[in-house]
Design an enzyme around this catalytic site. Structure first.
Site, PDB file in Angstrom:
ATOM      1  N   CYS A   2       0.838  -1.202   0.000  1.00 23.54           N
ATOM      2  CA  CYS A   2       0.000   0.000   0.000  1.00 23.54           C
ATOM      3  C   CYS A   2       0.867   1.244   0.000  1.00 23.54           C
ATOM      4  O   CYS A   2       1.956   1.256   0.562  1.00 23.54           O
ATOM      5  CB  CYS A   2      -0.872   0.014   1.235  1.00 23.54           C
ATOM      6  SG  CYS A   2      -1.883  -1.432   1.429  1.00 23.54           S
ATOM      7  N   ARG A  27       5.021  -0.368  -6.425  1.00 24.70           N
ATOM      8  CA  ARG A  27       5.026  -1.203  -5.224  1.00 24.70           C
ATOM      9  C   ARG A  27       3.899  -2.219  -5.233  1.00 24.70           C
ATOM     10  O   ARG A  27       3.881  -3.126  -4.402  1.00 24.70           O
ATOM     11  CB  ARG A  27       4.929  -0.322  -3.984  1.00 24.70           C
ATOM     12  CG  ARG A  27       6.104   0.640  -3.873  1.00 24.70           C
ATOM     13  CD  ARG A  27       5.873   1.638  -2.795  1.00 24.70           C
ATOM     14  NE  ARG A  27       5.971   1.010  -1.492  1.00 24.70           N
ATOM     15  CZ  ARG A  27       7.025   1.103  -0.693  1.00 24.70           C
ATOM     16  NH1 ARG A  27       8.049   1.805  -1.072  1.00 24.70           N
ATOM     17  NH2 ARG A  27       7.054   0.509   0.462  1.00 24.70           N
ATOM     18  N   TRP A  75      -3.311  -2.504  -1.372  1.00 22.04           N
ATOM     19  CA  TRP A  75      -3.071  -3.899  -1.730  1.00 22.04           C
ATOM     20  C   TRP A  75      -3.878  -4.706  -0.720  1.00 22.04           C
ATOM     21  O   TRP A  75      -3.599  -4.671   0.478  1.00 22.04           O
ATOM     22  CB  TRP A  75      -1.572  -4.194  -1.624  1.00 22.04           C
ATOM     23  CG  TRP A  75      -1.176  -5.549  -2.122  1.00 22.04           C
ATOM     24  CD1 TRP A  75      -0.899  -5.909  -3.411  1.00 22.04           C
ATOM     25  CD2 TRP A  75      -0.961  -6.729  -1.331  1.00 22.04           C
ATOM     26  NE1 TRP A  75      -0.544  -7.239  -3.465  1.00 22.04           N
ATOM     27  CE2 TRP A  75      -0.574  -7.769  -2.207  1.00 22.04           C
ATOM     28  CE3 TRP A  75      -1.067  -7.014   0.025  1.00 22.04           C
ATOM     29  CZ2 TRP A  75      -0.297  -9.054  -1.768  1.00 22.04           C
ATOM     30  CZ3 TRP A  75      -0.788  -8.308   0.457  1.00 22.04           C
ATOM     31  CH2 TRP A  75      -0.404  -9.314  -0.435  1.00 22.04           C
ATOM     32  N   ASN A 101      -2.034   2.035   6.227  1.00 23.88           N
ATOM     33  CA  ASN A 101      -1.239   0.902   5.745  1.00 23.88           C
ATOM     34  C   ASN A 101      -0.995   0.003   6.941  1.00 23.88           C
ATOM     35  O   ASN A 101      -0.618   0.502   8.003  1.00 23.88           O
ATOM     36  CB  ASN A 101       0.132   1.363   5.229  1.00 23.88           C
ATOM     37  CG  ASN A 101       0.059   1.957   3.854  1.00 23.88           C
ATOM     38  OD1 ASN A 101      -1.003   2.010   3.258  1.00 23.88           O
ATOM     39  ND2 ASN A 101       1.189   2.422   3.349  1.00 23.88           N
ATOM     40  N   GLY A 102      -1.144  -1.292   6.762  1.00 18.28           N
ATOM     41  CA  GLY A 102      -0.886  -2.213   7.867  1.00 18.28           C
ATOM     42  C   GLY A 102      -2.103  -3.072   8.136  1.00 18.28           C
ATOM     43  O   GLY A 102      -2.984  -3.206   7.281  1.00 18.28           O
ATOM     44  N   GLU A 481      15.983 -19.428  -6.969  1.00 17.47           N
ATOM     45  CA  GLU A 481      15.646 -18.082  -7.439  1.00 17.47           C
ATOM     46  C   GLU A 481      15.093 -18.138  -8.879  1.00 17.47           C
ATOM     47  O   GLU A 481      14.141 -17.435  -9.211  1.00 17.47           O
ATOM     48  CB  GLU A 481      16.891 -17.183  -7.362  1.00 17.47           C
ATOM     49  CG  GLU A 481      16.784 -15.828  -8.031  1.00 17.47           C
ATOM     50  CD  GLU A 481      15.726 -14.897  -7.424  1.00 17.47           C
ATOM     51  OE1 GLU A 481      15.094 -15.263  -6.425  1.00 17.47           O
ATOM     52  OE2 GLU A 481      15.524 -13.811  -7.994  1.00 17.47           O
ATOM     53  N   LYS A 485      11.449 -16.749  -9.990  1.00 20.00           N
ATOM     54  CA  LYS A 485      11.283 -15.734 -11.026  1.00 20.00           C
ATOM     55  C   LYS A 485      10.255 -16.192 -12.070  1.00 20.00           C
ATOM     56  O   LYS A 485       9.429 -15.416 -12.529  1.00 20.00           O
ATOM     57  CB  LYS A 485      12.622 -15.474 -11.749  1.00 20.00           C
ATOM     58  CG  LYS A 485      13.569 -14.588 -11.004  1.00 20.00           C
ATOM     59  CD  LYS A 485      13.197 -13.132 -11.129  1.00 20.00           C
ATOM     60  CE  LYS A 485      13.649 -12.279  -9.984  1.00 20.00           C
ATOM     61  NZ  LYS A 485      13.152 -12.573  -8.640  1.00 20.00           N
ATOM     62  N   GLU A 488       6.659 -16.039 -10.526  1.00 23.39           N
ATOM     63  CA  GLU A 488       6.094 -14.710 -10.251  1.00 23.39           C
ATOM     64  C   GLU A 488       5.902 -13.894 -11.518  1.00 23.39           C
ATOM     65  O   GLU A 488       4.992 -13.081 -11.590  1.00 23.39           O
ATOM     66  CB  GLU A 488       6.932 -13.947  -9.232  1.00 23.39           C
ATOM     67  CG  GLU A 488       8.274 -13.474  -9.721  1.00 23.39           C
ATOM     68  CD  GLU A 488       9.005 -12.564  -8.718  1.00 23.39           C
ATOM     69  OE1 GLU A 488       8.357 -11.874  -7.938  1.00 23.39           O
ATOM     70  OE2 GLU A 488      10.248 -12.568  -8.750  1.00 23.39           O
ATOM     71  N   HIS A 504      14.142 -38.785  -5.400  1.00 20.24           N
ATOM     72  CA  HIS A 504      13.320 -39.114  -4.232  1.00 20.24           C
ATOM     73  C   HIS A 504      11.867 -38.675  -4.412  1.00 20.24           C
ATOM     74  O   HIS A 504      11.129 -38.572  -3.448  1.00 20.24           O
ATOM     75  CB  HIS A 504      13.917 -38.493  -2.966  1.00 20.24           C
ATOM     76  CG  HIS A 504      15.284 -39.010  -2.660  1.00 20.24           C
ATOM     77  ND1 HIS A 504      15.528 -40.301  -2.254  1.00 20.24           N
ATOM     78  CD2 HIS A 504      16.512 -38.413  -2.759  1.00 20.24           C
ATOM     79  CE1 HIS A 504      16.825 -40.488  -2.094  1.00 20.24           C
ATOM     80  NE2 HIS A 504      17.443 -39.348  -2.405  1.00 20.24           N
ATOM     81  N   LYS A 602       5.837  -4.731  -4.300  1.00 22.53           N
ATOM     82  CA  LYS A 602       7.300  -4.600  -4.251  1.00 22.53           C
ATOM     83  C   LYS A 602       7.822  -4.711  -2.829  1.00 22.53           C
ATOM     84  O   LYS A 602       8.866  -5.289  -2.584  1.00 22.53           O
ATOM     85  CB  LYS A 602       7.692  -3.249  -4.864  1.00 22.53           C
ATOM     86  CG  LYS A 602       9.192  -2.977  -4.853  1.00 22.53           C
ATOM     87  CD  LYS A 602       9.925  -3.919  -5.790  1.00 22.53           C
ATOM     88  CE  LYS A 602      11.423  -3.726  -5.794  1.00 22.53           C
ATOM     89  NZ  LYS A 602      12.098  -4.944  -6.317  1.00 22.53           N
TER      90      LYS A 602
HETATM   91  C1  F6R Z   1      10.918 -11.621  -5.802  1.00 22.80           C
HETATM   92  C2  F6R Z   1      11.017 -10.590  -4.791  1.00 22.80           C
HETATM   93  C3  F6R Z   1      10.580 -10.906  -3.403  1.00 22.80           C
HETATM   94  C4  F6R Z   1      11.450 -10.154  -2.380  1.00 22.80           C
HETATM   95  C5  F6R Z   1      10.901 -10.350  -0.966  1.00 22.80           C
HETATM   96  C6  F6R Z   1      11.757  -9.663   0.074  1.00 22.80           C
HETATM   97  O1  F6R Z   1      11.423 -11.193  -7.025  1.00 22.80           O
HETATM   98  O2  F6R Z   1      11.400  -9.490  -5.075  1.00 22.80           O
HETATM   99  O3  F6R Z   1      10.586 -12.273  -3.140  1.00 22.80           O
HETATM  100  O4  F6R Z   1      12.762 -10.609  -2.468  1.00 22.80           O
HETATM  101  O5  F6R Z   1       9.592  -9.861  -0.897  1.00 22.80           O
HETATM  102  O6  F6R Z   1      11.814  -8.294  -0.155  1.00 22.80           O
HETATM  103  P1  F6R Z   1      12.942  -7.401   0.461  1.00 22.80           P
HETATM  104  O7  F6R Z   1      14.243  -7.784  -0.152  1.00 22.80           O
HETATM  105  O8  F6R Z   1      12.550  -5.993   0.125  1.00 22.80           O
HETATM  106  O9  F6R Z   1      12.945  -7.658   1.939  1.00 22.80           O
END
Ligand code: F6R
Length: 607
Positions: A2, A27, A75, A101-102, A481, A485, A488, A504, A602
């Protein structure tokens, strides 16, 4: 997640607020709203589900001549992303407008209490209860009413509130959710992330937990959790405006991928020389580092995977247990912690609620907290005992790219510096490491170039039922990772696993329509990994290999992308670059919203 923007002053209020929201769009959000106060006090509100453009479509209906306003991108946590649930929320008499927010954890209980008292709540969201509680507490001074209500709330908040009877005044409060005030000449700003207001002012006051700010056109007054006034600590923030522009790229993600050589170079600036690695930011906690008997690394998502890259090396060199735990588990079920524990929190945003929660758990147990963070001035930088900044620059795309490789690199640098301080590396070892580290930016450029093979590979395998990302040793983090990627960005199911685990269970999934993506690094376990890939080929699964220091791949792979040869911890971070491109190309083919994937934010500021 948010976003909040607030403004008091003589500019066009709704334009200023919407411009701010636009800068927070990256975000992630699913509805947006605005409330503006006219000179006479009347508050007008508009809210719309969906993109900001939907809200902009109804702004023309707002009266002109307002003097203050608050705006929000939401959000969804409690209640679906509808017009009604979007913020702001008001009491039933339209006197109080609030943005939050929260999460208010005791909202159901408060809702019952308010309904019993005769209040009519119209939305499904937790925030609305706050407006009604303030309504009950109001006796002519909105600051006092907000201050009276805060102790009744359980959870996290960044709150901004306006009252019809007090035009030209905004009250802001925070607990465990970021909120900053921007100071101008005869105008004041508010934002959950200063990026939203830095175009107008670089004089920023970051509110701390428990703080309450009273904003009026002529200035701000701050109160601490006990209600005592205190003088603002004003920080001057420098802002790279270019980071917020695509500069010719179709997507921020692609731009940020290309920025990796520069970001990796910046991460090493002043820290790596031909003679070794020395991170001056660690000096402040040198006694705690020397006393540390265990290292706990906490992070979420990509930051968690980045933290795994150097963990085994750290344990091998430092000869103390090194454990990497997702912050959401650590915070409520921590390992044994005490004054000899070093907790390293890794985060791009420095605002991830679970990571901050883990840090608070660690601090309460007496541990020393080192933060590895990208966002200077974020909550994590203020709560940790020492901070090492990534220096990657602002990352706008929701998917971590340059922050991932920078996190993997900086955790490696911290590992090497801890080893230097502990006398666990000889001068020769350190020189050998730093010689290779200094070539990382060039290796990243080469990996970006070889990634040009990926559009064709992505096209060949688009439509597969799923993908299995595998590796062994340091490359496992990269496999995790890579899978994250793809999920997402392209909404394709993918699993990241240690290659030895395939037999396994997961191997059942493999076949001609379920490829393997392998991170193949030149290490002692290479022959073992190759055997696992042969087993995959024997089951008709195509194998797309990212190869470092391995020339002969025709027996175990169907497609290959070659990156420079390097030691496993370094090759692992470089190998992420082609995997980013693979997901990017898959997302293009899927027609997905690359910079803002659905359901994601974000900065994850709620649990
Ligand atoms: C995936 C991604 C998220 C962040 C996670 C932690 O591409 O960006 O998985 O890595 O939400 O975010 P930060 O690094 O801001 O604590």
């Amino acid at each position: 997640m948010c976003g909040i923007v607030g403004y008091i002053g003589s500019r066009d209020v709704s334009t200023t607020l919407i411009e701010g929201l636009r800068l927070l769009e990256y975000r992630g959000y699913d509805s947006a709203g605005i409330a503006v106060a006219a000179t006479g006090g009347e508050i007008s509100m508009r809210k719309r589900a969906g993109r900001l453009a939907n809200l902009e479509g109804v702004l023309g209906e707002l009266p002109t001549g307002s003097i203050a306003g608050i705006a929000h991108t939401r959000w969804a946590t409690h209640g679906a992303p509808t017009d009604l649930n979007a913020h702001p929320h008001m009491d039933e008499h339209g006197e109080i407008a609030i943005i939050h927010n929260g999460i208010i954890e005791n909202y159901a209980e408060l809702q019952r209490e308010l309904t019993a008292k005769g209040h009519t709540l119209s939305s499904d969201v937790d925030t609305e209860v706050i407006a009604h509680l303030i309504e009950d507490a109001y006796q002519g001074d909105i600051r006092l009413a907000v201050a009276a209500v805060l102790p009744r709330l359980h959870g996290q908040w960044a709150l901004v509130v306006m009252h019809r009877g007090e035009p030209g005044r905004i009250i802001a409060a925070r607990r465990e959710a970021p909120l900053a005030v921007g100071l101008g000449e005869g105008e004041q700003f508010l934002a959950s992330d200063p990026v939203a207001i830095l175009e107008h002012t670089n004089k920023i006051v970051f509110l701390r937990d428990g703080d309450l700010a009273d904003l009026q056109r002529g200035g701000i007054t701050l109160y601490d959790a006990a209600g005592a006034k205190f003088a603002p600590k004003v920080e001057t923030i420098t802002w790279d405006g270019a980071a917020a522009r695509k500069e010719g790229y179709d997507h921020f993600m692609r731009k940020e991928m290309d920025e990796q050589p520069r970001a990796l170079s910046a991460a090493m600036l002043g820290r790596v020389s031909v003679d070794g690695v020395a991170i001056s930011e660690l000096d402040a906690i040198a006694p705690a580092l020397a006393a540390a008997r265990s290292i706990e690394v906490v992070a979420c998502g990509s930051a968690y995977y980045a933290s795994l890259t150097a963990a085994t090396l750290a344990e091998r060199l430092l000869r103390v247990p090194v454990r990497v735990t997702v912050a959401s588990e650590f915070r409520y079920d921590p390992p044994a912690l005490g004054p000899t524990s070093l907790v390293i929190a890794v985060s791009q945003s420095g605002e991830t609620a679970d990571t901050l929660g883990a840090v608070r758990t660690a601090k309460a147990a007496g541990a020393t907290v080192l933060a590895i963070v990208n966002a200077a001035g974020s909550s994590l930088t203020r709560e940790a005992d020492a901070v090492v900044l990534l220096q990657a620059g602002t990352e706008i795309s929701v998917a971590a790219t340059k922050s991932y490789t920078s996190q993997a690199l900086v955790t490696l640098l911290v590992t090497l510096d801890l080893a230097r301080r502990a006398g666990a590396l000889t001068a020769e070892d350190l020189r050998s490491w730093s010689t290779e580290l200094l070539t990382i930016p060039a290796m990243a450029s080469a990996a970006l170039d070889s990634s040009d093979a990926l559009p064709a590979i992505a096209k060949k395998y688009f439509g597969s039922s799923g993908f299995m990302f595998v590796s062994r040793g340091a490359g496992i983090a990269t496999a995790f990772e890579g899978a994250l990627k793809l999920k997402e960005l392209a909404y394709i199911h993918a699993e990241g696993i240690a290659a030895g685990e395939m037999k396994h269970g997961p191997i059942s999934l493999l076949g001609a329509d379920h490829p393997v993506v392998a991170v193949v690094l030149n290490s002692s376990v290479l022959p073992k990994l190759v055997s696992n890939l042969m087993e995959s080929r024997a089951r008709s699964a195509p194998v797309i290999a990212i190869l470092s220091g391995v020339d002969d791949w025709s027996t175990f792979a169907t497609d290959a992308v070659v990156i420079p040869a390097a030691r496993p911890e370094i090759a692992a971070l470089i190998a992420t670059i082609p995997l980013q491109r693979f997901s990017y190309e898959m997302a293009l083919l899927a027609g997905a919203d690359i910079d803002q994937p659905k359901n994601l934010a974000k900065s994850v500021t709620v649990e």
